[in-house]
Design an enzyme around this catalytic site. Structure first.
Site, PDB file in Angstrom:
ATOM      1  N   THR A  32     -63.571 -97.832  -4.634  1.00 18.32           N
ATOM      2  CA  THR A  32     -64.827 -98.182  -5.307  1.00 18.32           C
ATOM      3  C   THR A  32     -64.728 -97.953  -6.807  1.00 18.32           C
ATOM      4  O   THR A  32     -65.015 -98.851  -7.616  1.00 18.32           O
ATOM      5  CB  THR A  32     -65.969 -97.300  -4.728  1.00 18.32           C
ATOM      6  OG1 THR A  32     -65.943 -97.433  -3.320  1.00 18.32           O
ATOM      7  CG2 THR A  32     -67.312 -97.718  -5.255  1.00 18.32           C
ATOM      8  N   LYS A 122     -63.551 -84.306  -8.867  1.00 18.88           N
ATOM      9  CA  LYS A 122     -64.151 -82.965  -9.037  1.00 18.88           C
ATOM     10  C   LYS A 122     -63.520 -81.946  -8.109  1.00 18.88           C
ATOM     11  O   LYS A 122     -63.379 -80.776  -8.460  1.00 18.88           O
ATOM     12  CB  LYS A 122     -65.662 -83.011  -8.824  1.00 18.88           C
ATOM     13  CG  LYS A 122     -66.111 -83.338  -7.422  1.00 18.88           C
ATOM     14  CD  LYS A 122     -66.746 -84.676  -7.335  1.00 18.88           C
ATOM     15  CE  LYS A 122     -66.647 -85.238  -5.932  1.00 18.88           C
ATOM     16  NZ  LYS A 122     -67.137 -86.586  -5.827  1.00 18.88           N
ATOM     17  N   GLU A 146     -65.124 -87.066 -17.331  1.00 22.19           N
ATOM     18  CA  GLU A 146     -66.556 -87.365 -17.388  1.00 22.19           C
ATOM     19  C   GLU A 146     -67.103 -87.838 -16.044  1.00 22.19           C
ATOM     20  O   GLU A 146     -68.235 -87.511 -15.661  1.00 22.19           O
ATOM     21  CB  GLU A 146     -66.810 -88.445 -18.464  1.00 22.19           C
ATOM     22  CG  GLU A 146     -68.261 -88.747 -18.707  1.00 22.19           C
ATOM     23  CD  GLU A 146     -69.047 -87.553 -19.231  1.00 22.19           C
ATOM     24  OE1 GLU A 146     -68.792 -87.147 -20.372  1.00 22.19           O
ATOM     25  OE2 GLU A 146     -69.889 -87.033 -18.503  1.00 22.19           O
ATOM     26  N   VAL A 149     -68.537 -85.393 -12.673  1.00 16.86           N
ATOM     27  CA  VAL A 149     -69.871 -84.815 -12.457  1.00 16.86           C
ATOM     28  C   VAL A 149     -70.929 -85.814 -12.906  1.00 16.86           C
ATOM     29  O   VAL A 149     -70.884 -86.319 -14.032  1.00 16.86           O
ATOM     30  CB  VAL A 149     -70.056 -83.508 -13.255  1.00 16.86           C
ATOM     31  CG1 VAL A 149     -71.430 -82.901 -12.983  1.00 16.86           C
ATOM     32  CG2 VAL A 149     -68.954 -82.509 -12.945  1.00 16.86           C
ATOM     33  N   ILE A 153     -73.627 -90.512 -15.578  1.00 18.01           N
ATOM     34  CA  ILE A 153     -74.421 -89.755 -16.569  1.00 18.01           C
ATOM     35  C   ILE A 153     -73.475 -89.049 -17.542  1.00 18.01           C
ATOM     36  O   ILE A 153     -72.607 -88.297 -17.110  1.00 18.01           O
ATOM     37  CB  ILE A 153     -75.295 -88.679 -15.876  1.00 18.01           C
ATOM     38  CG1 ILE A 153     -76.172 -89.295 -14.791  1.00 18.01           C
ATOM     39  CG2 ILE A 153     -76.143 -87.939 -16.899  1.00 18.01           C
ATOM     40  CD1 ILE A 153     -76.889 -88.257 -13.936  1.00 18.01           C
ATOM     41  N   GLY A 204     -75.139 -96.519   4.679  1.00 22.75           N
ATOM     42  CA  GLY A 204     -74.064 -96.349   3.696  1.00 22.75           C
ATOM     43  C   GLY A 204     -74.413 -95.389   2.567  1.00 22.75           C
ATOM     44  O   GLY A 204     -73.676 -95.281   1.586  1.00 22.75           O
ATOM     45  N   GLU A 207     -71.673 -90.351   3.935  1.00 20.38           N
ATOM     46  CA  GLU A 207     -70.346 -90.568   4.517  1.00 20.38           C
ATOM     47  C   GLU A 207     -70.397 -90.341   6.033  1.00 20.38           C
ATOM     48  O   GLU A 207     -71.254 -89.603   6.525  1.00 20.38           O
ATOM     49  CB  GLU A 207     -69.357 -89.544   3.940  1.00 20.38           C
ATOM     50  CG  GLU A 207     -69.268 -89.521   2.441  1.00 20.38           C
ATOM     51  CD  GLU A 207     -68.294 -90.542   1.895  1.00 20.38           C
ATOM     52  OE1 GLU A 207     -67.538 -91.123   2.698  1.00 20.38           O
ATOM     53  OE2 GLU A 207     -68.308 -90.768   0.684  1.00 20.38           O
ATOM     54  N   LYS A 222     -69.016 -79.385  -8.573  1.00 17.26           N
ATOM     55  CA  LYS A 222     -69.553 -79.922  -9.829  1.00 17.26           C
ATOM     56  C   LYS A 222     -70.150 -78.822 -10.703  1.00 17.26           C
ATOM     57  O   LYS A 222     -69.954 -78.813 -11.915  1.00 17.26           O
ATOM     58  CB  LYS A 222     -70.596 -81.006  -9.521  1.00 17.26           C
ATOM     59  CG  LYS A 222     -69.962 -82.273  -8.915  1.00 17.26           C
ATOM     60  CD  LYS A 222     -71.014 -83.202  -8.351  1.00 17.26           C
ATOM     61  CE  LYS A 222     -70.398 -84.505  -7.833  1.00 17.26           C
ATOM     62  NZ  LYS A 222     -71.351 -85.317  -7.062  1.00 17.26           N
TER      63      LYS A 222
HETATM   64  N1  HSE Z   1     -70.748 -87.750  -2.768  1.00 14.03           N
HETATM   65  C1  HSE Z   1     -71.305 -87.664  -4.092  1.00 14.03           C
HETATM   66  C2  HSE Z   1     -72.820 -87.673  -4.014  1.00 14.03           C
HETATM   67  C3  HSE Z   1     -70.919 -88.810  -4.990  1.00 14.03           C
HETATM   68  O1  HSE Z   1     -73.401 -87.893  -2.950  1.00 14.03           O
HETATM   69  O2  HSE Z   1     -73.426 -87.433  -5.044  1.00 14.03           O
HETATM   70  C4  HSE Z   1     -69.653 -88.595  -5.725  1.00 14.03           C
HETATM   71  O3  HSE Z   1     -69.678 -87.456  -6.507  1.00 14.03           O
END
Ligand code: HSE
Length: 461
Positions: A32, A122, A146, A149, A153, A204, A207, A222
């Site tokens: 992705t 991360k 960048e 996290v 943003i 979706g 996960e 993070k």
């Molecule tokens: N799995 C993370 C979330 C996205 O749900 O924020 C990627 O950091």
């Protein structure tokens, strides 16, 4: 005189009478985020002119058989990722395969070969940041993150650069989109965690294996990274207190709502003012939290993320936006690539250490040497919300109040909410109390015959 890698490249190309093609990018991963990154690099119109100088030179993929949404000659793709990180022509390696291995080894090999690294990983940075940044500092290369996290943003660079004049005392936020989506739906629909998780997986938004998100591990990675940047030291991930949202029930969300709160998975890093003997100690923690509805983080809903930074003299600033997704995350990745390209272009990047000391921009490089001390959770001072299932008999509320009082836990409110037959639900919200005292009181309360269970315990902002 020290020559930068870019100046050397220009000289080499001048000698060989070859035109300068700019900066060669070796992209590891075309999932992705990798696809989003490739799409920006291959479509530079109306973006910063420096994007035109980035060449997507090699792309590492798991299989060559798949059809791909990016328009590149077939010979740019390889399944041999090692060959990308060791390729002398590659300037910047972009690691977006995720996971711990081979991501960690590939980044270390890239660094050892003098490549700058951009990563969205991360998990690898939170666990192996010490090893990776030590190697990068030694090799005189940048590792920028960048995208690790807050997705799209901008928060890493502001912490490193725009806010660096401030004494930061708090960084906290909603840094996991999956859990924020689930909690938002529980809030608006009144549904239970398990049902909404299952639906989110179908749609979706979560996960198939939701562990890293719903158990708070992703948020812990993070906040460890944010704390490291905000407080200028490394963080040992196992010292980050981490609770997820599995235990948050529809009942808690409804009670919180009546009391004027919403429940969010909050990641917090702050200086611990309670520890007078060691004012450098930090609190770094992730847990579901009751947030007053008027707080700026309370209205951050769905998959959005937000990070609130408090510092002196700036006061409060909040960064809000999409915390995941191909486009937003690729935006962060390409901004890091451009930062490195810009530095190389003006000759400020050097791969050649002088007397073992590499010349790196101190606002962009991570050269922390020490580990921050993290305060034990028992020393934390915070407010609590607790829900008890009790017998509906005279004196139960009095017993709870006396027990809390004996442990120096002052109560802000006590509400008996729901009486069903012989049992009642009692919800208490405390004033700021020492966490250790609160848990001692809870241990005694659990042993009371008139208390059936401590149904829920959550912290309150
Ligand atoms: N799995 C993370 C979330 C996205 O749900 O924020 C990627 O950091």
């Amino acid at each position: 005189m020290e020559l930068s890698i870019y100046q050397l490249k220009l000289m080499r190309e001048a000698i060989q009478d070859k035109p300068t093609v700019g900066f060669k990018i070796g992209l590891l991963g075309l999932g992705t985020v990798g696809t989003g990154t490739a799409q920006i690099l291959l479509d530079p119109a109306q973006r910063h002119p420096l994007v035109q100088e980035l060449e997507l030179y090699r792309v590492g993929v798991r299989s060559l058989d798949k059809s791909r949404p990016v328009d590149l000659p077939a010979d740019r793709f390889t399944t041999d990722l090692e060959s990308i990180v060791t390729d002398p022509a590659v300037d910047i390696v972009v690691e977006v395969i995720g996971g711990l291995e081979p991501a960690r080894s590939l980044m270390l090999t890239a660094i050892a070969h003098g490549k700058h690294v951009v990563t969205a990983n991360k998990a690898a940075i939170a666990r192996f940041g010490d090893e990776i940044f030590t190697a990068a500092t030694k090799a005189g290369v940048y590792v920028l993150l960048e995208a690790a996290v807050g997705g799209g943003i901008p928060v890493i660079e502001p912490l490193k650069q725009s806010l660096c004049a401030n004494r930061i005392h708090t960084v906290m936020g909603i840094v996991n989109g999956t859990t924020n989506y689930i909690l938002t739906r529980m809030q608006t629909e009144g549904g239970d965690f398990a049902d909404i998780l299952a639906d989110a997986q179908q749609l979706g938004y979560a996960e198939a294996d939701p562990t890293a998100d719903v158990d708070g591990l992703d948020a812990a990675d993070k906040i460890a990274i944010l704390a490291s940047l905000a407080f200028g030291g490394r963080i040992k991930l196992p010292e980050v207190h981490c609770e997820g949202i599995r235990q948050v029930s529809a009942a808690d969300i409804a009670y919180a709502d009546k009391l004027g709160f919403v429940i969010k998975l909050l990641a917090v890093a702050k200086r611990n003012p309670q520890v007078a003997t060691d004012p450098e100690q930090l609190q770094v923690r992730v847990h579901p939290t009751l947030i007053p509805k008027v707080h700026p983080l309370a209205s951050v809903n769905q998959v959005n993320n937000a990070i609130l930074v408090e510092g002196d003299p700036i006061g409060q600033v909040m960064f809000f936006g999409p915390g995941a997704g191909a486009g937003p995350t690729a935006s962060a990745v390409v901004s890091d690539i451009l930062n490195i390209a810009a530095i190389l272009k003006v000759g400020r990047g050097s791969q050649m250490p002088l007397d073992g000391k590499a010349l790196l921009d101190p606002l962009l490089a991570c050269s922390h040497q020490h580990y921050c001390a993290i305060a034990p959770m028992d020393e934390l001072t915070t407010r609590f919300y607790a829900r008890f299932s009790t017998n509906d008999t005279p004196g139960v509320i009095g017993k709870l109040g006396t027990c809390f009082g004996d442990h120096n836990v002052s109560l802000e409110s006590v509400v008996q909410t729901d009486v069903r037959g012989e049992s009642a639900e009692i919800v208490v919200v405390t004033h700021n109390v020492r966490e250790g005292n609160f848990h001692q009181a809870l241990t005694e309360i659990r042993a009371m015959t008139s208390v059936n269970s401590v149904a829920s315990v959550l912290r309150v902002l």
